[in-house]
Write an enzyme that holds these catalytic residues in place. Sequence first.
Site, PDB file in Angstrom:
ATOM      1  CB  ALA A  63       3.159  -3.441   6.678  1.00 13.23           C
ATOM      2  N   GLY A 103       2.022   1.549   8.074  1.00 12.86           N
ATOM      3  CA  GLY A 103       0.712   1.013   7.690  1.00 12.86           C
ATOM      4  C   GLY A 103      -0.359   1.286   8.733  1.00 12.86           C
ATOM      5  CD  GLU A 106       0.857   3.624   4.489  1.00 15.76           C
ATOM      6  OE1 GLU A 106       1.281   2.579   5.025  1.00 15.76           O
ATOM      7  OE2 GLU A 106       1.193   3.985   3.341  1.00 15.76           O
ATOM      8  CD  GLU A 126       5.721   3.673   6.035  1.00 17.60           C
ATOM      9  OE1 GLU A 126       6.036   4.758   6.559  1.00 17.60           O
ATOM     10  OE2 GLU A 126       4.554   3.221   6.040  1.00 17.60           O
TER      11      GLU A 126
END
Length: 699
Positions: A63, A103, A106, A126
């Site tokens: 992200a 992300g 993911e 993370e």
Amino acid sequence: MQNIITYKKIGHIALVTINNPPVNAMDFKTRLALSDAIDQLNSDNKIKAAVLICEGRTFIAGADISEFDNLPFKDPWLPDVVQKIEDANKPVIAAIHGSALGGGLEIAMGCHFRCAVPSAKLGLPEVTLGLLPGATGTQRLPRLIGVDKALDMMLTGKPINAKQAIEEGLIDKIIEDELQEGAIAFAKEILEKQIPIRRLSKTKIDKTNVTTELFEKYRQRNNKTACGFFAPEKIIQCVEAAVDLPYPESLQVEDNLFMECLNSDHSRGQRHLFFAEREIARIPDVPKDTAIRNINRVAIIGAGTMGGGIAMNFLQANIPVTLLEIDQEGLQRGIDIIRSNYAGQVKKGRMEQTHMDQYMELLSGSTAFDNISDVDLVIEAVFENMEIKKEVFKKLDQVCKPGAILASNTSTLDLDVIANYTKRPEDVIGLHFFAPANIMPLLEIVRGKKTTKDVIATAFKLSRSIRKVGVLAGVCFGFIGNRMFLPYVREAELMMLEGVSAERIDRVACNWGMAMGPHAVTDLSGQDVFFKIVDGWKDHPDDPAFFRVCKALFELERYGQKTSKGKYIYEGRKAISDPKVANIAQQEAEKLGIEQREISDDEIIKRLLCAMINEGALILEEGIAIRSGDIDVIYANGYGLPRYRGGPMFYADLIGLKQVYDDINEFRDRYGNRYWTPAPLLEQLAKQGKTFSEWSQHK
Ligand code: 3HC
Ligand code: NAI
């Protein structure tokens, strides 16, 4: 401007390419464009499968962390995009090169198949940002590779390589040749063989061997390796939910806990350090494209504690090193210590014997300055004595080739004075390593008045080659780190005179998060070392109480760990409190007429931190540090400050500079203004309601 996402048809395969430099982070625009691409894919009847691939140096690196301070997230938020990919009506294959992180992984787990080049790295880092994988990672990873391995990956945050990833079932195929072609061929193979689509959210978790003991094992490991950090326990809770609850409910748990982490001060601190560590090499007047000097051979003067450790860094970066000592005996001792250090690592299985042999091959020794005339860089690490350094630098000036960089590892002496002992002060720089120099990641790069830009740029490049975190500092007593550390220890010492025990002060500091308390640190470095530093400081405060306990211990030859007695008694490395030390402090206090009094834990921590922060503010306004973030990076990498605090200056910003200013004023009212005059910059920012970070960005 190029499109962030391109959708190209190659026969029956759609090639969805993301191009969002530098690292294809999933910012709002990219999420939106990817979501649209999946709509297009679903409605494209001629297309049978899709490959999701990235331009540039890497797959999606996660992200976009810079969006985390601007909540709420703009829709579509990442978990929705991941779900949308999984819900696609035809197979989607992630084609990974570079890093698939956070992300990014993911998204790859939302895809139905994953392939990667051999050099790819995959991970959920993370936790290093005080977060958990909040785009369904805590739910999908255990389904894909099992609960145990998923916890391991998420709690360490360490990426794994493609070989490990295929062994663990994280990817389905390694593409040895060109990725795009290989991924398209893989997509065709999936279609031809009619390999069923695997949707992870619909997959059951393998609960064999998943017991409460398993979670307990990770909790205990957290207590050892991540004590005080907020996110690791939340990651475990998410995985417990994944095991115990139906998918939609456990997803809700992940979402709630992700937001808790995101809004925590811990994550704010860790995110601050992420960006600060990437900003350190930006020196306003040293352009990025400054030409650098080649460093192919290095000489180190002095094979003592620091010289040996510094040498090891270069050997491990495959740079040949010549160690230079006064005599053969000292030289042999230095070389033997390096050898036995490496042998110890080999014995523990941390290093291959072949690597050790290779490093020792690169090491040579000498007692003659003439033998180092061809080196590109010299690092001086002789005794901390100006007369000796003067002789060494005069000699270096005579023998070294033009263009060689002449560096000093001095921790307190004036680099400009040292530089002026040569006829080439522009080539002189400080490279201040921290003990043990082969392990501590921090390197203060000290810029003298005349140091040229290319020497600074070379030092930064070099710091990366030897895997150090280089931070620029100006010349002053103690540079950045030690200059701020002295007031911190000063207060720890003064509080002993006021009747607080060393162990209580250390306990309060450790409860706040410090890896070691100030007194334990001085015992580790040596009370003799600290005494000599403050005694030799020509501008030291004219205060008989200044480092008084340290002086008393020095006179009693209680130097700390090295004599098994200092502020503590040592059994091996185990520190045991010694009531005699409190008596020594009390006697010294009586001589000085200092009253003993009750001091709260709150005052202890405030005095330690405010002393440090106030000095940091002076360092900033004097231009010794470029930015407050640079100071934070120094403290996170060299002084055992927990990353979740974000560094002393960030911590001050977080609690508010007005609060820090008020506390300092309160101490001034009680203890006088010798140590407690608020730094003008602190006063100014406190009154303006601003932070050190804001000032650093806009000064
Ligand atoms: N978001 C925003 N910016 C990022 C970023 C990210 N995820 N990752 C890297 N950047 C920026 C860096 O700040 C840097 O910017 P700058 O050039 O302006 O200083 C630039 O990209 C290049 O980064 P590096 O200097 O670190 O480049 P390297 O080539 O050395 O390393 C990397 C590349 C291995 C991808 C490294 O950047 C990295 O580890 N990035 C972070 C990965 C990460 O932590 N991802 C998880 C994010 S959180 C998340 O995904 C939450 C989700 O679960 C909901
Ligand atoms: P040390 O005493 O362990 O080693 C110094 C070495 O230099 C000795 O082996 C000595 O024989 C050699 N030496 C002295 N004069 C020499 C000369 N003219 N030519 C060649 N060799 C000579 O000292 P240490 O601790 O390694 O410190 C070295 C420097 O590093 C000092 O400037 C110190 O301030 C600095 N430093 C020390 C740190 C520490 O924790 N020990 C941390 C950071 C910096």
